[in-house]
Scaffold this motif. Structure first.
Motif, PDB file in Angstrom:
ATOM      1  N   ILE A 178      33.102  33.222   0.370  1.00 51.58           N
ATOM      2  CA  ILE A 178      32.802  32.083  -0.518  1.00 51.58           C
ATOM      3  C   ILE A 178      32.451  32.693  -1.981  1.00 51.58           C
ATOM      4  O   ILE A 178      31.617  33.260  -2.299  1.00 51.58           O
ATOM      5  N   PRO A 179      33.395  32.062  -2.955  1.00 54.78           N
ATOM      6  CA  PRO A 179      33.212  32.096  -4.458  1.00 54.78           C
ATOM      7  C   PRO A 179      31.722  31.875  -4.786  1.00 54.78           C
ATOM      8  O   PRO A 179      31.210  30.779  -4.491  1.00 54.78           O
ATOM      9  N   PRO A 180      31.191  32.579  -5.541  1.00 50.41           N
ATOM     10  CA  PRO A 180      29.792  32.563  -6.041  1.00 50.41           C
ATOM     11  C   PRO A 180      29.331  31.216  -6.668  1.00 50.41           C
ATOM     12  O   PRO A 180      28.371  30.459  -6.349  1.00 50.41           O
ATOM     13  N   GLU A 181      30.563  30.798  -7.496  1.00 53.96           N
ATOM     14  CA  GLU A 181      30.158  29.600  -8.028  1.00 53.96           C
ATOM     15  C   GLU A 181      30.289  28.129  -7.159  1.00 53.96           C
ATOM     16  O   GLU A 181      29.624  27.301  -7.303  1.00 53.96           O
ATOM     17  N   VAL A 182      31.058  28.730  -6.082  1.00 50.02           N
ATOM     18  CA  VAL A 182      31.139  27.254  -5.180  1.00 50.02           C
ATOM     19  C   VAL A 182      30.120  27.208  -4.483  1.00 50.02           C
ATOM     20  O   VAL A 182      29.316  26.232  -4.263  1.00 50.02           O
ATOM     21  N   PHE A 183      29.515  28.431  -4.263  1.00 49.16           N
ATOM     22  CA  PHE A 183      27.979  28.521  -3.136  1.00 49.16           C
ATOM     23  C   PHE A 183      26.861  27.901  -3.925  1.00 49.16           C
ATOM     24  O   PHE A 183      26.248  27.000  -3.590  1.00 49.16           O
TER      25      PHE A 183
ATOM     26  N   ALA B 187      36.250  25.525   0.992  1.00 50.00           N
ATOM     27  CA  ALA B 187      35.247  26.515   0.433  1.00 50.00           C
ATOM     28  C   ALA B 187      33.901  25.893   0.372  1.00 50.00           C
ATOM     29  O   ALA B 187      32.844  26.458   0.559  1.00 50.00           O
ATOM     30  N   GLU B 188      33.694  24.428  -0.023  1.00 48.08           N
ATOM     31  CA  GLU B 188      32.430  24.014  -0.083  1.00 48.08           C
ATOM     32  C   GLU B 188      32.015  23.891   1.334  1.00 48.08           C
ATOM     33  O   GLU B 188      30.715  23.981   1.492  1.00 48.08           O
ATOM     34  N   THR B 189      32.621  23.378   2.182  1.00 45.45           N
ATOM     35  CA  THR B 189      32.211  23.085   3.583  1.00 45.45           C
ATOM     36  C   THR B 189      31.698  24.565   4.290  1.00 45.45           C
ATOM     37  O   THR B 189      30.703  24.442   4.817  1.00 45.45           O
ATOM     38  N   GLN B 190      32.451  25.372   4.079  1.00 39.17           N
ATOM     39  CA  GLN B 190      31.938  26.882   4.395  1.00 39.17           C
ATOM     40  C   GLN B 190      30.787  27.118   3.880  1.00 39.17           C
ATOM     41  O   GLN B 190      29.810  27.886   4.626  1.00 39.17           O
TER      42      GLN B 190
END
Length: 663
Positions: free
Chosen positions: A400-405, A444-447
């Motif tokens: 997961i990209p840090p900014e998305v997390f 990615a947001e759901t993950q």
């Protein structure tokens, strides 16, 4: 802000009653303590302290929950501005919808329908729909203008709320109900509703069609009456044919052989459409196949089922029938006719490969099995065990990209869910979480959300959330190993493998210690309170009420004892025991006489789709947890090297046997 909150808490801590003492011990932050104190002050009417506490919590995620409780006391038209402001400000929270619904209910109670219509979505409630329609009629709207809406409300296979009676009466008195409208409701009621409603609807049918009511009533009470030669008068085949179809489908799931004979006797008594015949014959085949009746194979050989080639369930039972009879060549032929999506399923690829193997086509079979053996699923593990290869876990952590997390972690819904989860407000936490999932579109947001839930110990939410993204390979999220020590401890007590207990938990609750099913089963292993009461006395397990079942160590002990009982009852056969945990021992006792077969074929032939899938998943999860625990497990060797079923002394083969028992 935090310092202010601490000062206020210090001066108001005595307001928090002893009922909150255990909660306070569980929470960690000053804001959580202030929130609980504010709730208590508001409930006690201590508005001075409440306002002080509330003002200190303006930046706290659960601040809107305080505003929500205030507004519930002010649900009136003069407070619309505040209500509307809340709904707009917190439209990302389920609180907005809940407040809106409460306001709608209050407006309805006060008969303020003109305002209500500005908030209400027509179709959400039959009672409110009818109240609004009644209001419109009183204020000049005509029956003709509202007829379509009224007809939609009337044409359902059940009685509507009493608020609909005045509207329906005016509509009926206007002459709007003709035979076609009435029969539409009658037909739905005949299949889904009560006999009483059928009799009520008789008055709206054309006089020469009303005889059909008596036929339907008799068929619903006793489907076997359709076998009487004089039952169908033949006045209107279009009306009578659905009765035969309905009755045959009911009879099919009773005495299968008798139902088939009734069908042969009655199918030509009245004209039937091809769709009617297909509907009955599909049901009869499924019913015959589930009990391994010889006629199912005859029907399959006749080619009469070829018209269902795109039907997944029919194809499954064709496969089960052919497997029971070792018809490998026919399985190969059937495979070539299947739609491509079914051909590509692991189930069909596996059994096609086994058919090839039994027909001496070893090279083609081996190639397919090798490809399947790389997969982490039931058929992949069967293939790997056949090839004597190790089972694969195939773990790949989600990236997961840090900014998305960070974006997801800082979203208002997730922040609120976290606080609610820590305060053990699980229903509200779940509501906030569901709302967050609705707001996200990127996988990615759901993950990221799944990983966050997992990190809180909200394991089932992590599992369900990552499944929504379609990412299957993060086995840390999908197969948690929390409470491992409790499982290992109990496994020794009940002499069962810990991976089996963990596999059952993963299937029963998605590893959710807080899960509560619609049927009222609780916790990790979905234990019923009635079972817990018995087992608490029998095994001296501490238990004061159903809330104790949400404690992992208690739930694991209760569930493990129950699985131990099922295992003993079913002769230590892990397939029977797992199936009995799901469907009850009486069901397995009913299925055993349907024939003795290799265990993998017996599993494929379990009559209930739910239990069939349950067994495949539990056995797969058991193997996965064995890999995660680093222990050996012979589940799939057992499945491949034993036989199951039949009415002989081998019914309950011992699970420790690695080869088929001699009977």
């Amino acid at each position: 802000m935090r310092a202010t909150a601490n000062l206020i808490i210090a001066s108001t801590i005595s307001l928090i009653s002893l009922t909150f003492s255990s909660k306070i011990q569980a929470v960690n932050s000053s804001e959580q303590l202030a929130f609980l104190a504010a709730e208590k002050a508001f409930a006690n009417g201590d508005l001075t302290n409440y306002r002080k506490l509330k003002n200190s919590l303006k930046d706290y995620p659960l601040y809107p929950y305080l505003e929500y409780k205030e507004l519930l006391k002010k649900l009136d038209v003069q407070n619309r501005a505040e209500i509307d402001s809340f709904i707009v400000t917190y439209n990302d929270s389920p609180l907005a919808d809940r407040l809106k619904q409460q306001f709608i209910n209050q407006l309805a109670a006060k008969k303020q329908y003109d305002v209500l219509e500005q908030y209400y979505n027509y179709g959400d409630s039959a009672s409110l729909d009818c109240q609004i329609l009644s209001h419109k009629l009183k204020n000049g709207s005509t029956i003709k203008a509202l007829s379509s809406d009224i007809e939609d409300l009337w044409s359902v296979p059940k009685s509507q709320p009493k608020e609909c009676d005045p509207v329906f009466k005016k509509w009926i008195d206007s002459g709007a109900v003709n035979h076609n409208i009435a029969y539409h409701r009658f037909y739905r009621t005949a299949h889904e509703g009560s006999i009483g409603l059928l009799k009520y609807l008789e008055r709206f049918l054309d006089r020469d069609k009303r005889y059909i009511v008596d036929l339907w009533v008799k068929a619903k009470k006793n489907p076997g009456v359709v076998n009487r030669r004089s039952f169908f008068p033949g006045k209107d085949p279009n009306l009578e044919a659905p009765i035969l179809v309905f009755a045959m489908k009911r009879l099919a799931w009773g005495d299968r052989d008798k139902a088939y004979k009734v069908w042969l006797h009655t199918k030509n008594r009245i004209p039937l459409t091809k769709d009617h015949e297909d509907e009955v014959e599909r049901t009869l085949f499924l019913a015959l196949a589930t009990e391994n009746k010889p006629k199912a194979l005859d029907w399959l050989d006749d080619g009469n089922l070829n018209k269902f080639i795109t039907d997944d369930l029919v194809n499954h039972w064709k496969l089960a029938v052919l497997l029971r009879n070792e018809r490998w060549e026919t399985i190969k032929e059937l495979y070539t006719l299947l739609p491509i999506n079914q051909q590509q399923s692991n189930q069909w690829q596996y059994w096609h490969a086994i058919a090839q193997q039994n027909l001496g086509e070893n090279e083609a079979s081996s190639l397919t099995l090798k490809l399947l053996a790389e997969k982490r699923d039931y058929y992949g593990y069967l293939a790997a065990t056949r090839l004597k290869q190790p089972l694969k876990l195939n773990h790949v952590a989600v990236n997961i990209p840090p900014e998305v997390f960070k974006k997801v972690e800082n979203s208002a819904n997730v922040k609120r869910a976290k606080e609610l989860f820590e305060l053990e407000r699980y229903i509200n936490a779940s509501r906030e979480w569901r709302k967050q999932l609705q707001l996200m579109s990127a996988d990615a947001e759901t993950q990221a959300a799944a990983k966050i839930a997992h990190s809180w110990g909200w394991y089932n939410q992590g599992i369900l959330t990552i499944a929504k993204s379609g990412y299957w390979d993060d086995t840390e999220i999908r197969f948690p190993t929390a409470f491992k020590d409790s499982y290992i401890k109990m496994a020794k007590k009940v002499n069962l493998p810990p991976q089996w207990l963990m596999g059952v938990s993963r299937q029963e609750s998605a590893y959710g210690p807080l899960a509560v099913s619609p049927a009222g089963a609780y916790g990790l292993m979905q234990v019923m309170p009635a079972t817990a009461k018995v087992y608490s006395k029998k095994f001296n397990i501490p238990y004061t009420g159903r809330r104790d079942l949400l404690k992992p160590h208690i739930n694991i002990e209760m569930g493990s004892r129950y699985l131990e009982l099922r295992n003993e009852q079913m002769g230590e056969n892990p397939i029977y025991a797992s199936a009995a945990y799901n469907a009850g021992k009486h069901r397995i006792d009913q299925w055993i006489p349907f024939g003795r077969h290799p265990t993998e074929i017996w599993i494929e032939s379990i009559p209930y789709t739910e239990t069939r899938d349950y067994i495949k998943k539990v056995m797969t999860y058991r193997a996965i947890y064995a890999l995660k625990l680093g222990v050996d497990d012979d589940t799939f060797s057992y499945i491949l090297n034993t036989e199951t079923g039949g009415n002989d002394s081998c019914n309950y083969a011992n699970a420790s046997n690695s080869a088929s028992p001699t009977c």
